[in-house]
Each structure stands twice: as C-alpha cells, then as structure tokens.
Write an enzyme that holds these catalytic residues in place. Structure first.
Site, PDB file in Angstrom:
ATOM      1  N   GLU A  32      22.462  36.124 -39.759  1.00 55.31           N
ATOM      2  CA  GLU A  32      23.074  36.261 -38.440  1.00 55.31           C
ATOM      3  C   GLU A  32      22.025  36.010 -37.368  1.00 55.31           C
ATOM      4  O   GLU A  32      20.917  36.561 -37.409  1.00 55.31           O
ATOM      5  CB  GLU A  32      23.707  37.629 -38.220  1.00 55.31           C
ATOM      6  CG  GLU A  32      24.290  37.762 -36.811  1.00 55.31           C
ATOM      7  CD  GLU A  32      25.515  38.631 -36.703  1.00 55.31           C
ATOM      8  OE1 GLU A  32      26.465  38.238 -36.006  1.00 55.31           O
ATOM      9  OE2 GLU A  32      25.514  39.714 -37.308  1.00 55.31           O
ATOM     10  N   GLN A  76      16.143  30.744 -31.203  1.00 55.13           N
ATOM     11  CA  GLN A  76      17.137  29.880 -31.823  1.00 55.13           C
ATOM     12  C   GLN A  76      17.258  28.506 -31.182  1.00 55.13           C
ATOM     13  O   GLN A  76      17.874  27.612 -31.779  1.00 55.13           O
ATOM     14  CB  GLN A  76      18.510  30.553 -31.844  1.00 55.13           C
ATOM     15  CG  GLN A  76      19.226  30.600 -30.505  1.00 55.13           C
ATOM     16  CD  GLN A  76      20.673  31.021 -30.631  1.00 55.13           C
ATOM     17  OE1 GLN A  76      21.055  32.025 -30.091  1.00 55.13           O
ATOM     18  NE2 GLN A  76      21.488  30.262 -31.344  1.00 55.13           N
ATOM     19  N   ASP A  99      25.681  34.572 -33.340  1.00 55.85           N
ATOM     20  CA  ASP A  99      26.072  35.493 -32.271  1.00 55.85           C
ATOM     21  C   ASP A  99      24.864  35.711 -31.366  1.00 55.85           C
ATOM     22  O   ASP A  99      24.559  36.822 -30.965  1.00 55.85           O
ATOM     23  CB  ASP A  99      26.562  36.822 -32.870  1.00 55.85           C
ATOM     24  CG  ASP A  99      27.163  37.750 -31.819  1.00 55.85           C
ATOM     25  OD1 ASP A  99      27.505  37.275 -30.726  1.00 55.85           O
ATOM     26  OD2 ASP A  99      27.267  38.960 -32.090  1.00 55.85           O
ATOM     27  N   HIS A 102      24.241  32.113 -26.855  1.00 55.16           N
ATOM     28  CA  HIS A 102      25.509  31.531 -26.399  1.00 55.16           C
ATOM     29  C   HIS A 102      25.374  30.404 -25.378  1.00 55.16           C
ATOM     30  O   HIS A 102      26.381  29.985 -24.796  1.00 55.16           O
ATOM     31  CB  HIS A 102      26.454  32.600 -25.828  1.00 55.16           C
ATOM     32  CG  HIS A 102      26.686  33.750 -26.750  1.00 55.16           C
ATOM     33  ND1 HIS A 102      26.891  33.587 -28.099  1.00 55.16           N
ATOM     34  CD2 HIS A 102      26.729  35.087 -26.515  1.00 55.16           C
ATOM     35  CE1 HIS A 102      27.071  34.777 -28.656  1.00 55.16           C
ATOM     36  NE2 HIS A 102      26.960  35.705 -27.728  1.00 55.16           N
TER      37      HIS A 102
END
Length: 205
Positions: A32, A76, A99, A102
């Site tokens: 995740e 990320q 998650d 964004h």
C-alpha cells in the site's frame, strides 16, 4: 467485521474491494502506498493473515511495523526511489493499493513503475480518483496532459496509454499485460469517493 482506523469504510471502498479480496487466493505480498495512521495496513494484515504487508510513505511510519507489516520511506513520484524499493524488497505483489498523495504525477509515476511488480492475475487499486475532477484540490498540475481517471478510461476503451509521467516502455508493458479496468464512483459527477480496480492478465509476460 473488525473496524480499523481507515477512511476506506467512509468512502465505501471496503465494500467494493471485499469481493475481489475474497476471490484472491494465496495472497502472500501486499503493498500500500500511503500509510497515514496505519489503519489500512492493519486491515490488510487482518484480511490476509498469512501475507507480508508492505507500506511506503514519504514520512517515517515505522511505528506501525509489526511481525508482518513493514514500512519504508519512499517518495511515490520519484521513479528512482520506487525502483530502489523494488530492488531492495525483490518481490512480486498480489495486490497493490495507491492511497498516497493523489496528484496526477504521483498516481501515474507509481502506476507506470509498479505495475511490472504485480503478479500475473494480481490487482492494482488506484484510490481517490475524484482528485481528477476537483482542480481546486491542487492535485492537477499545469503540465499534466491527462488526469489519471481519463488515462484509465483511455486505456480501457482505446488500449492506449496517454501520460507524460509514464515512460514509453512502461506504457507498452501496461498495454500488453492489463486485463480489465473497473471504476466505481459514489456520485455520477465523479467528485467524491472514486476508486478503480485494475487487473493484470494471468498470461502476462
């Protein structure tokens, strides 16, 4: 069902994911992106008690490490950092969930880089795609040539990857190995609680 400190319940995402998770056999590795307060990692650990759960975040989240949860500091939107993480862990993931931050760049760089580390038949979940429809959130930059939601629909309907954040070789790999894309939205305007499930082919090379 146990409740954990994650907004996936509030968004309705858990109900969307459960049928896929229940049909996922022998899940051993789950990743995740975005740890926050660790609730989602705890949910995944409870859901897949025999799996190793990996979490990456731009901040140190080692306080949420357990016997089967390990967190790493990774940006990320930094392809080199993501590849370093993949080299260090040297695993294929059954499930990857984004998650994270964004933004369009974060979502697209991560997808382009990490999809190759997904096992055949695995699922890649891209959450909170309503950020593709709400420019006031600051998640869409002037140099983004396409939103992530529109990128997924373009892949789904034209078998073409459009993105200035995904490398050409990554685009080719995605097109050759993607099996199915499903988008779920709570509202027809796609302005809240939007997620997607992207399935990889079982015959992916």
């Amino acid at each position: 069902m146990k409740q954990f400190d994650t907004d996936k319940y509030e968004h309705g995402f858990i109900d969307v994911y459960e049928p896929y998770f229940n049909n996922s056999k022998n899940v051993k590795k789950v990743l995740e992106i975005g740890v926050y307060v660790g609730g989602s990692l705890q949910y995944l650990s409870d859901k897949f008690p025999d799996a190793k759960i990996y979490g990456i975040d731009i901040e140190d989240k080692t306080q949420y490490n357990t016997d089967n949860i390990t967190t790493y500091i990774v940006n990320q939107e930094d392809r080199n950092a993501l590849n370093k993480f993949l080299e260090e862990t040297n695993v294929e993931f059954d499930i990857i969930i984004d998650d994270g931050g964004h933004t369009m760049k974060q979502q697209q760089v991560s997808f382009g880089t990490l999809f190759k580390s997904l096992k055949k038949g695995g699922i890649y979940i891209l959450e909170d795609l309503h950020t593709s429809r709400l420019e006031q959130l600051g998640t869409i930059a002037p140099d983004d040539i396409i939103t992530t939601l529109d990128m997924l629909y373009t892949i789904q309907y034209t078998k073409n990857v459009i993105s200035n954040h995904i490398l050409d070789e990554e685009k080719e790999y995605i097109i050759n190995t993607i099996d199915d894309i499903r988008v779920w939205t709570r509202t027809p305007e796609y302005n809240q609680s939007v997620t997607s499930i992207i399935k990889k082919k079982f015959s992916a090379e």
